[in-house]
Design an enzyme around this catalytic site. Structure first.
Site, PDB file in Angstrom:
ATOM      1  N   PHE A 171       0.809  -1.227   0.000  1.00 52.19           N
ATOM      2  CA  PHE A 171       0.000   0.000   0.000  1.00 52.19           C
ATOM      3  C   PHE A 171       0.839   1.272   0.000  1.00 52.19           C
ATOM      4  CE2 PHE A 171       0.899   0.000   4.560  1.00 52.19           C
ATOM      5  CZ  PHE A 171       1.005   1.360   4.819  1.00 52.19           C
ATOM      6  N   LYS A 195      -1.278  -6.903  -9.406  1.00 49.96           N
ATOM      7  CA  LYS A 195      -2.270  -6.877  -8.328  1.00 49.96           C
ATOM      8  C   LYS A 195      -1.885  -5.760  -7.382  1.00 49.96           C
ATOM      9  CE  LYS A 195      -2.741  -8.437  -4.221  1.00 49.96           C
ATOM     10  NZ  LYS A 195      -3.497  -7.342  -3.577  1.00 49.96           N
ATOM     11  N   GLU A 198      -4.977  -3.797  -2.220  1.00 50.25           N
ATOM     12  CA  GLU A 198      -6.434  -3.597  -2.147  1.00 50.25           C
ATOM     13  C   GLU A 198      -6.768  -2.334  -1.344  1.00 50.25           C
ATOM     14  OE1 GLU A 198      -4.538  -5.842  -0.783  1.00 50.25           O
ATOM     15  OE2 GLU A 198      -5.441  -6.893   0.927  1.00 50.25           O
ATOM     16  N   ARG A 199      -5.739  -1.746  -0.714  1.00 47.28           N
ATOM     17  CA  ARG A 199      -5.988  -0.544   0.097  1.00 47.28           C
ATOM     18  C   ARG A 199      -5.836   0.743  -0.689  1.00 47.28           C
ATOM     19  NH1 ARG A 199      -3.119  -1.936   5.784  1.00 47.28           N
ATOM     20  NH2 ARG A 199      -1.517  -3.054   4.648  1.00 47.28           N
ATOM     21  N   CYS A 303       9.424   1.868   3.416  1.00 49.77           N
ATOM     22  CA  CYS A 303      10.263   0.737   3.806  1.00 49.77           C
ATOM     23  C   CYS A 303      11.667   1.219   4.135  1.00 49.77           C
ATOM     24  CB  CYS A 303      10.319  -0.296   2.697  1.00 49.77           C
ATOM     25  SG  CYS A 303      11.023   0.393   1.208  1.00 49.77           S
ATOM     26  N   GLU A 405       8.924  -4.098  13.304  1.00 49.68           N
ATOM     27  CA  GLU A 405       8.788  -2.957  12.392  1.00 49.68           C
ATOM     28  C   GLU A 405       7.524  -2.193  12.821  1.00 49.68           C
ATOM     29  OE1 GLU A 405       7.745  -3.886   8.268  1.00 49.68           O
ATOM     30  OE2 GLU A 405       8.858  -2.134   7.596  1.00 49.68           O
TER      31      GLU A 405
HETATM   32  P1  NAD Z   1       1.388  -6.480   3.116  1.00 53.74           P
HETATM   33  O1  NAD Z   1       2.347  -7.609   3.164  1.00 53.74           O
HETATM   34  O2  NAD Z   1       0.303  -6.436   4.113  1.00 53.74           O
HETATM   35  O3  NAD Z   1       0.673  -6.459   1.670  1.00 53.74           O
HETATM   36  C1  NAD Z   1       1.428  -6.524   0.482  1.00 53.74           C
HETATM   37  C2  NAD Z   1       0.644  -7.334  -0.539  1.00 53.74           C
HETATM   38  O4  NAD Z   1       0.494  -8.675  -0.077  1.00 53.74           O
HETATM   39  C3  NAD Z   1      -0.748  -6.800  -0.795  1.00 53.74           C
HETATM   40  O5  NAD Z   1      -0.988  -6.792  -2.172  1.00 53.74           O
HETATM   41  C4  NAD Z   1      -1.645  -7.753  -0.047  1.00 53.74           C
HETATM   42  O6  NAD Z   1      -2.876  -7.957  -0.707  1.00 53.74           O
HETATM   43  C5  NAD Z   1      -0.858  -9.046  -0.015  1.00 53.74           C
HETATM   44  N1  NAD Z   1      -1.061  -9.796   1.224  1.00 53.74           N
HETATM   45  C6  NAD Z   1      -1.171  -9.282   2.491  1.00 53.74           C
HETATM   46  N2  NAD Z   1      -1.328 -10.275   3.370  1.00 53.74           N
HETATM   47  C7  NAD Z   1      -1.330 -11.421   2.679  1.00 53.74           C
HETATM   48  C8  NAD Z   1      -1.456 -12.793   3.052  1.00 53.74           C
HETATM   49  N3  NAD Z   1      -1.605 -13.167   4.308  1.00 53.74           N
HETATM   50  N4  NAD Z   1      -1.407 -13.731   2.085  1.00 53.74           N
HETATM   51  C9  NAD Z   1      -1.235 -13.368   0.809  1.00 53.74           C
HETATM   52  N5  NAD Z   1      -1.129 -12.092   0.406  1.00 53.74           N
HETATM   53  C10 NAD Z   1      -1.159 -11.121   1.320  1.00 53.74           C
HETATM   54  O7  NAD Z   1       2.255  -5.153   3.136  1.00 53.74           O
HETATM   55  P2  NAD Z   1       1.723  -3.656   3.224  1.00 53.74           P
HETATM   56  O8  NAD Z   1       1.193  -3.404   4.591  1.00 53.74           O
HETATM   57  O9  NAD Z   1       0.868  -3.348   2.057  1.00 53.74           O
HETATM   58  O10 NAD Z   1       3.077  -2.849   3.017  1.00 53.74           O
HETATM   59  C11 NAD Z   1       3.931  -2.497   4.073  1.00 53.74           C
HETATM   60  C12 NAD Z   1       5.085  -3.464   4.198  1.00 53.74           C
HETATM   61  O11 NAD Z   1       5.798  -3.497   2.960  1.00 53.74           O
HETATM   62  C13 NAD Z   1       6.110  -3.035   5.231  1.00 53.74           C
HETATM   63  O12 NAD Z   1       6.553  -4.189   5.917  1.00 53.74           O
HETATM   64  C14 NAD Z   1       7.243  -2.429   4.408  1.00 53.74           C
HETATM   65  O13 NAD Z   1       8.507  -2.463   5.009  1.00 53.74           O
HETATM   66  C15 NAD Z   1       7.193  -3.311   3.202  1.00 53.74           C
HETATM   67  N6  NAD Z   1       7.788  -2.645   2.058  1.00 53.74           N
HETATM   68  C16 NAD Z   1       9.034  -3.050   1.672  1.00 53.74           C
HETATM   69  C17 NAD Z   1       9.660  -2.424   0.603  1.00 53.74           C
HETATM   70  C18 NAD Z   1      11.024  -2.856   0.170  1.00 53.74           C
HETATM   71  O14 NAD Z   1      11.411  -2.528  -0.961  1.00 53.74           O
HETATM   72  N7  NAD Z   1      11.776  -3.555   0.999  1.00 53.74           N
HETATM   73  C19 NAD Z   1       9.017  -1.388  -0.085  1.00 53.74           C
HETATM   74  C20 NAD Z   1       7.730  -1.010   0.333  1.00 53.74           C
HETATM   75  C21 NAD Z   1       7.133  -1.655   1.404  1.00 53.74           C
END
Ligand code: NAD
Length: 524
Positions: A171, A195, A198-199, A303, A405
């Site tokens: 997101f 994909k 969804e947020r 991140c 985190e």
């Molecule tokens: P998230 O893991 O909740 O969601 C990311 C994606 O995964 C979404 O599209 C979501 O639909 C899907 N998803 C979520 N839970 C799932 C599950 N249980 N099973 C399958 N799919 C699932 O992450 P977020 O809250 O959207 O983003 C924040 C996180 O992303 C933080 O931990 C941040 O550090 C990390 N991030 C890392 C980088 C990097 O380059 N290292 C960059 C941006 C964000």
């Protein structure tokens, strides 16, 4: 529900305030260059994080819709990979120019759905745009190698596209992260399924619309929606050959394992805990400004946010001066003039951040600045997910606020006496995304840079996210698979292409031997 997208239809039509939307429109799928209403029965309500007003409903795309998206991408792949690289480059030039024309509109959609300030949202778009701009140079990036191995014999290497690829996005960067995939995957001849989170899928929807306008043929860029069900579809669909994931460790470790077990290539960037070591000899004003900006900008939801400070020696007395700077930051709706940080993404996220602050208090840390309970004055923001800048000092390694985190506007500060101790502390942390050092000594910085484990190091630079001619090189628990597949740059091109080598022998004289050689050819 009405069956159009939230995306405005002309560059001028985009929100410029957090006023309620009288008729929120449903988000649609994008398949074969067409927006289409989902016929699904499950919907995810998306609220403006600053006001809690309903912005749109995001579908859980149905199996039939998701399969049709892959059908479209698979069909398009055969002709797209055969398209001349010059033609693909021309489309990318056009895509770059359309993203520029729609820069404000993309940013506005991010501010509305994700909450970050409009100026910061423009940076989100720009960082993605830079990847598309760099992809325009494909004609000098993709050439392989050729070696004349022997008389009449040569070996050439080629990079070929791999097929249908998918991106599962987080997101926090609704434009930048889809743009880590779309330009690199398509310029190399692949077709893609995106994909979005969804947020906040609005920016990805605009990017898809612009892809069609730029001239990408139907099926090259497709968008499907949903949460875990859509992710599982992507992980298990055999025609999808590679998966790019950015997000949390919880989702990412699962995705990495399941996609790898299904024989796919995976690149997966995960969570972080980015430290900065602050040395007494640093340029103090620069360091304190940089730290406050990098800790609280985007409400700490980057991140590469600088979330953990390691005060070395007497710098431990500087926490109140960081608080002075943080007090001058304006927390407000992202469209408001002068807003420095917006809300966090959801009520659950706000609750989690507040719980972590409370845990630090309970475990004996010092709350130098407490953002709990703060919100902008305007009553229209009364229901937003607000957490003000928070500084927690005297934190120790065993505390929950250090181990997890936080992903909010919270800076945790630890104290050490020497550079050696700072290096040891940082290397002991299981994450390894980014790190920074503030010092005026080249020798100190040089030693730090060599000995430190995180993969992206800033020297007097708080958020050292590499530009797209380099690669996003997180390390340790911040990247799945030991960091073998990083995003964009040369490794990004490698990820989206398969190597092929051709060894040829065009013999210039007639063969005179009458016996076949059966030993292993060594070409020597
Ligand atoms: P998230 O893991 O909740 O969601 C990311 C994606 O995964 C979404 O599209 C979501 O639909 C899907 N998803 C979520 N839970 C799932 C599950 N249980 N099973 C399958 N799919 C699932 O992450 P977020 O809250 O959207 O983003 C924040 C996180 O992303 C933080 O931990 C941040 O550090 C990390 N991030 C890392 C980088 C990097 O380059 N290292 C960059 C941006 C964000």
């Amino acid at each position: 529900p009405a069956a159009t997208t939230t995306a405005a239809t002309s560059p001028q039509e985009y929100p410029t305030s957090h006023e309620p939307i009288s008729k929120p429109l449903d988000t649609q799928n994008f398949i074969n260059n067409k927006l289409e209403a989902s016929s699904g029965s499950q919907w995810i309500d998306l609220y403006d994080p600053a006001t809690a007003n309903l912005v749109t409903r995001v579908p859980q795309s149905t199996d039939e819709e998701m399969t049709r998206a892959v059908d479209a991408a698979e069909k398009a792949f055969h002709s797209w990979k055969a398209t001349s690289v010059m033609a693909r480059q021309q489309i990318m030039f056009k895509y770059v120019s359309l993203i520029k024309e729609n820069h404000d509109r993309l940013a506005a959609s991010i501010t509305l759905e994700q909450g970050k300030t409009f100026a910061d949202a423009k940076g989100d778009v720009l960082r993605g745009l830079q990847v598309a701009e760099t992809a325009c140079g494909i004609t000098t990036q993709l050439p392989g190698q050729v070696l004349e191995v022997a008389k009449d014999m040569e070996t050439r290497s080629y990079r070929e596209p791999i097929g249908v690829v998918a991106a599962i996005c987080p997101f926090n960067f609704p434009a930048m992260i889809p743009l880590w995939t779309i330009p690199v995957a398509t310029i190399t001849g692949n077709t893609c399924i995106i994909k979005p989170s969804e947020r906040d899928p609005g920016a990805a929807m605009i990017l898809a619309e612009l892809a069609e306008k730029a001239g990408f043929p139907p099926g090259v860029v497709n968008i499907i929606h949903g949460s875990a069900k859509t992710v599982d579809f992507i992980l298990d669909e055999p025609r999808i050959k590679a998966v790019s994931f950015v997000g949390s460790n919880k989702a990412g470790e699962y995705i990495y394992q399941r996609a790898s077990a299904n024989g796919k290539r995976v690149q997966a960037n995960l969570g972080a805990k980015n430290h900065a070591a602050v040395l007494p000899d640093c340029n103090k004003n620069h360091a304190l400004n940089a730290i406050a900006g990098a800790a609280f900008g985007a409400a700490g939801q980057r991140c590469m946010a600088l979330s953990t400070l390691v005060f070395v020696g007497k710098t431990k007395d500087w926490a109140p001066e960081i608080a002075e700077r943080a007090k001058n930051l304006s927390m407000n709706g992202g469209f408001e003039e002068g807003a420095d940080l917006g809300p966090v993404i959801s009520p659950e996220s706000k609750q989690r951040i507040e719980d972590l602050i409370a845990s630090a208090e309970k475990e004996g840390a010092t709350i130098v600045m407490d953002g709990r309970g703060q919100k902008p004055k305007d009553p229209k923001y009364a229901k937003g997910n607000w957490v003000g800048p928070t500084i927690i000092a005297n934190v120790t390694k065993d505390m929950r606020c250090y181990r997890e985190e936080i992903f909010g506007p919270v800076l945790v500060c630890l104290n050490v006496e020497t550079l050696d101790e700072a290096i040891e502390l940082i290397n002991d942390n299981e994450y390894g995304n980014g790190v920074a050092i503030f010092t005026s000594s080249g020798a100190t910085a040089g030693r730090f840079q060599k000995e430190i484990q995180p993969g992206q190091v800033g020297i007097n630079v708080p958020i050292p996210v590499p530009l797209p001619m380099f690669s996003f090189t997180g390390n340790k628990k911040s990247i799945a698979g030991g960091g073998a597949n990083t995003f964009y740059g040369k490794p990004g091109l490698d990820f989206y292409t398969q190597q092929k080598t051709v060894t040829s022998y065009w013999r210039s004289e007639d063969a005179i031997e009458s016996r076949a050689s059966v030993t292993m050819p060594t070409q020597s």
